[in-house]
Design an enzyme around this catalytic site. Structure first.
Site, PDB file in Angstrom:
ATOM      1  N   ASP A 129       0.248  12.024 -30.927  1.00  0.00           N
ATOM      2  CA  ASP A 129       1.292  13.031 -29.800  1.00  0.00           C
ATOM      3  C   ASP A 129       0.218  13.804 -30.751  1.00  0.00           C
ATOM      4  O   ASP A 129      -0.062  13.790 -31.735  1.00  0.00           O
ATOM      5  CB  ASP A 129       1.983  12.396 -30.661  1.00  0.00           C
ATOM      6  CG  ASP A 129       2.878  13.355 -29.963  1.00  0.00           C
ATOM      7  OD1 ASP A 129       3.018  13.544 -28.715  1.00  0.00           O
ATOM      8  OD2 ASP A 129       4.295  14.281 -30.858  1.00  0.00           O
ATOM      9  N   ASP A 155       2.239  17.715 -30.457  1.00  0.00           N
ATOM     10  CA  ASP A 155       3.707  18.174 -30.489  1.00  0.00           C
ATOM     11  C   ASP A 155       4.680  17.528 -31.647  1.00  0.00           C
ATOM     12  O   ASP A 155       4.928  16.673 -30.641  1.00  0.00           O
ATOM     13  CB  ASP A 155       4.440  18.832 -29.465  1.00  0.00           C
ATOM     14  CG  ASP A 155       3.410  19.331 -28.446  1.00  0.00           C
ATOM     15  OD1 ASP A 155       3.010  20.878 -28.677  1.00  0.00           O
ATOM     16  OD2 ASP A 155       3.547  18.484 -26.900  1.00  0.00           O
TER      17      ASP A 155
HETATM   18  C1  G6P Z   1       5.596  16.885 -25.178  1.00  0.00           C
HETATM   19  C2  G6P Z   1       6.622  17.783 -25.743  1.00  0.00           C
HETATM   20  C3  G6P Z   1       8.065  17.772 -24.992  1.00  0.00           C
HETATM   21  C4  G6P Z   1       7.512  18.744 -24.072  1.00  0.00           C
HETATM   22  C5  G6P Z   1       6.304  17.991 -22.796  1.00  0.00           C
HETATM   23  C6  G6P Z   1       5.742  18.650 -21.827  1.00  0.00           C
HETATM   24  O1  G6P Z   1       5.544  16.035 -25.392  1.00  0.00           O
HETATM   25  O2  G6P Z   1       7.235  16.678 -26.990  1.00  0.00           O
HETATM   26  O3  G6P Z   1       9.492  18.421 -25.830  1.00  0.00           O
HETATM   27  O4  G6P Z   1       8.293  19.045 -22.861  1.00  0.00           O
HETATM   28  O5  G6P Z   1       4.963  17.946 -24.007  1.00  0.00           O
HETATM   29  O6  G6P Z   1       4.698  19.688 -22.409  1.00  0.00           O
HETATM   30  P1  G6P Z   1       4.420  20.723 -21.268  1.00  0.00           P
HETATM   31  O7  G6P Z   1       3.549  21.717 -22.536  1.00  0.00           O
HETATM   32  O8  G6P Z   1       3.919  19.871 -20.155  1.00  0.00           O
HETATM   33  O9  G6P Z   1       5.430  21.426 -20.578  1.00  0.00           O
HETATM   34 MG    MG Z   2       6.035  14.952 -30.197  1.00  0.00          MG
END
Ligand code: G6P
Ligand code: MG
Length: 212
Positions: free
Chosen positions: A9, A11
């Site tokens: 993953d 983030d």
């Molecule tokens: C990751 C983060 C989420 C976020 C998602 C979409 O999974 O953990 O918190 O909402 O990505 O991210 P984006 O950059 O497409 O808005």
């Molecule tokens: Mg994450």
């Protein structure tokens, strides 16, 4: 080696963009007069942008049209992208980079499995453009975590089966996705408290102990 591939993953695992997600959603929530705190933010980990907005709107006294929701999610993304502009290779910790390099040296294939549509931009900012063998992100999936699609696509791009891969996650939704997809999982950060994972990592480099 127990695995042939590792799917990370992004983030909250490779980097700490989760704090920028929080700041951007907080700004939007404040503007709409919606209560939002770190605890609610934790529920957004691994969840797509639109599904995140729906979670935030649980505390909204009113209703929004589909177009308004589109506009607000875009507004959040613009705030978020401005925050990402300041990221640089110095935001990649030495421990994370050294561990990734070691895994590569050990012959493992490395992939990203992230719900984010900004994943490639973040990797560029960190100086990791072209580093991973495969990238599966928010642009190639229909359903976000806890659905296993993003990880199954990562396996497919690596040319490996789910059983040959280990997923590294900081989110409950991500662990659930990996379990559903038939991959082993290593939890880091808050995900450790779920007690769901095959391995719990106290620190990123502990990953090296799980693969042998
Ligand atoms: C990751 C983060 C989420 C976020 C998602 C979409 O999974 O953990 O918190 O909402 O990505 O991210 P984006 O950059 O497409 O808005
Ligand atoms: Mg994450």
């Amino acid at each position: 080696m127990k695995y042939k591939g590792i799917i990370f993953d992004l983030d909250g695992v490779i980097c700490h963009t989760d704090k920028y997600h929080y700041l951007a959603w907080k700004q939007l929530a404040d503007k709409l007069g919606i209560y939002f705190d770190e605890k609610i933010n934790n529920r957004l980990r691994g969840v797509s942008r639109m599904d995140s907005l729906e979670i935030i709107l649980e505390n909204y006294n009113g209703s929004l049209t589909a177009t308004e929701k589109e506009n607000y999610s875009e507004e959040k993304n613009n705030i978020y992208k401005r925050l990402l502009e300041d990221m640089s290779p110095s935001d990649l910790s030495k421990e994370v980079k050294d561990t990734l390099d070691q895994l590569k040296e050990d012959g493992l294939k490395l992939a990203i499995g992230s719900s984010s549509k900004n994943a490639r931009y973040i990797l560029e900012q960190l100086g990791l453009e072209g580093y991973f063998d495969a990238i599966s992100d928010g642009n190639n999936i229909e359903k976000s975590k806890p659905d296993p699609e993003v990880f199954l696509k990562a396996c497919e791009y690596l040319g490996l089966s789910p059983k040959e891969c280990l997923v590294v996650e900081d989110a409950k939704s991500g662990l659930e996705a990996a379990i559903e997809g038939g991959m082993d999982q290593a939890a880091i950060g808050d995900a450790v408290y779920t007690q769901l994972a095959t391995y719990d990592l106290a620190t990123f480099s502990d990953l090296l102990k799980c693969i042998r």
